[in-house]
Design a protein around this motif. Structure first.
Motif, PDB file in Angstrom:
ATOM      1  N   THR A 125      56.187 -92.103 -70.710  1.00 53.45           N
ATOM      2  CA  THR A 125      56.310 -91.036 -71.832  1.00 53.45           C
ATOM      3  C   THR A 125      57.619 -90.497 -71.357  1.00 53.45           C
ATOM      4  N   TRP A 126      58.066 -90.224 -70.415  1.00 57.02           N
ATOM      5  CA  TRP A 126      59.431 -89.579 -70.064  1.00 57.02           C
ATOM      6  C   TRP A 126      60.407 -90.419 -70.526  1.00 57.02           C
ATOM      7  N   PHE A 131      64.827 -91.330 -74.134  1.00 57.07           N
ATOM      8  CA  PHE A 131      65.593 -91.974 -75.281  1.00 57.07           C
ATOM      9  C   PHE A 131      65.719 -91.295 -76.683  1.00 57.07           C
ATOM     10  N   HIS A 132      64.572 -90.772 -77.077  1.00 61.54           N
ATOM     11  CA  HIS A 132      64.327 -90.195 -78.230  1.00 61.54           C
ATOM     12  C   HIS A 132      65.223 -88.839 -78.462  1.00 61.54           C
ATOM     13  N   ASN A 133      65.375 -88.017 -77.093  1.00 62.12           N
ATOM     14  CA  ASN A 133      66.211 -87.026 -77.219  1.00 62.12           C
ATOM     15  C   ASN A 133      67.852 -87.388 -77.317  1.00 62.12           C
ATOM     16  N   ALA A 166      69.481 -95.913 -76.398  1.00 63.02           N
ATOM     17  CA  ALA A 166      69.949 -95.875 -75.028  1.00 63.02           C
ATOM     18  C   ALA A 166      71.384 -95.907 -75.212  1.00 63.02           C
ATOM     19  N   PRO A 167      71.829 -94.784 -74.640  1.00 60.25           N
ATOM     20  CA  PRO A 167      73.296 -95.055 -74.250  1.00 60.25           C
ATOM     21  C   PRO A 167      73.980 -96.009 -73.463  1.00 60.25           C
ATOM     22  N   ASN A 168      74.984 -96.419 -73.767  1.00 59.65           N
ATOM     23  CA  ASN A 168      75.647 -97.472 -72.902  1.00 59.65           C
ATOM     24  C   ASN A 168      76.160 -96.964 -71.558  1.00 59.65           C
TER      25      ASN A 168
END
Ligand code: ZN
Length: 187
Positions: A125-126, A131-133, A166-168
């Motif tokens: 969940t975290w 990733f949503h944020n 997902a940032p690189n």
């Protein structure tokens, strides 16, 4: 507390094996033998000529008039107007087969597994929120937001499906977990 499945299966099988459909139903319906089957007037619809049959070797009953049919538990459940599981329990009581104990203590290994599962769900969940944020609130997600917009995906859809980005940067998630003081599963 939940029973474990194999114990419950064992219980149900035992009750089923010891339940003779013919002797159960003959307590409710008067039956006559014809060929391999037994016939009587159906208790589930009004009739004067018997169309209710029992095949003891198969363990099934069937009514050719109202098409009600099933095994011995289906019969009890319909006749006594109780759930399928209640029917099993009623039959077990008659046969003197004890239910598996409800209050069986969980072993330390089971408790640990349960705790680990809860923690895994929390971690997932975290991660999902992280990733949503990243997608909706940070500069990292800007290009992705533009891309989704160009594909006609609305903000609402992004929220409803909890889409994420997902940032690189390989350590972003783990850094965030360390900051949250996420406990390790190995201890
Ligand atoms: Zn019938």
């Amino acid at each position: 507390m939940m029973l474990n499945n194999s114990e419950m299966d064992e219980f149900v099988n035992k009750v089923r094996e010891n339940s003779d459909i013919l002797s159960v139903i003959s307590k409710y319906v008067s039956l006559k033998k014809r060929g391999n089957q037994y016939w009587g007037c159906c208790p589930f619809h009004n009739e004067k000529t018997p169309s209710f049959s029992i095949s003891p070797d198969k363990g099934f009953f069937y009514c050719f008039g109202c098409h009600t049919g099933g095994n011995v538990f289906n019969f009890i459940s319909l006749y006594e107007n109780v759930s399928y599981f209640e029917a099993i329990k009623m039959q077990a009581e008659k046969l003197g087969i004890p239910m598996p104990a409800h209050d069986k203590k969980k072993s330390p290994a089971e408790l640990k597994r349960e705790q680990d599962m809860k923690m895994l769900i929390k971690i997932n969940t975290w991660a999902k929120d992280f990733f949503h944020n990243c997608l909706i609130m940070t500069p990292y997600g800007e290009n992705c937001r533009k891309y989704l917009e160009s594909r006609g995906i609305s903000k609402e859809t992004i929220d409803n499906f909890n889409l994420g980005f997902a940032p690189n940067l390989w350590d972003k998630l783990s850094t965030s977990f360390i900051k949250k003081k996420m406990p390790s599963l190995n201890n």
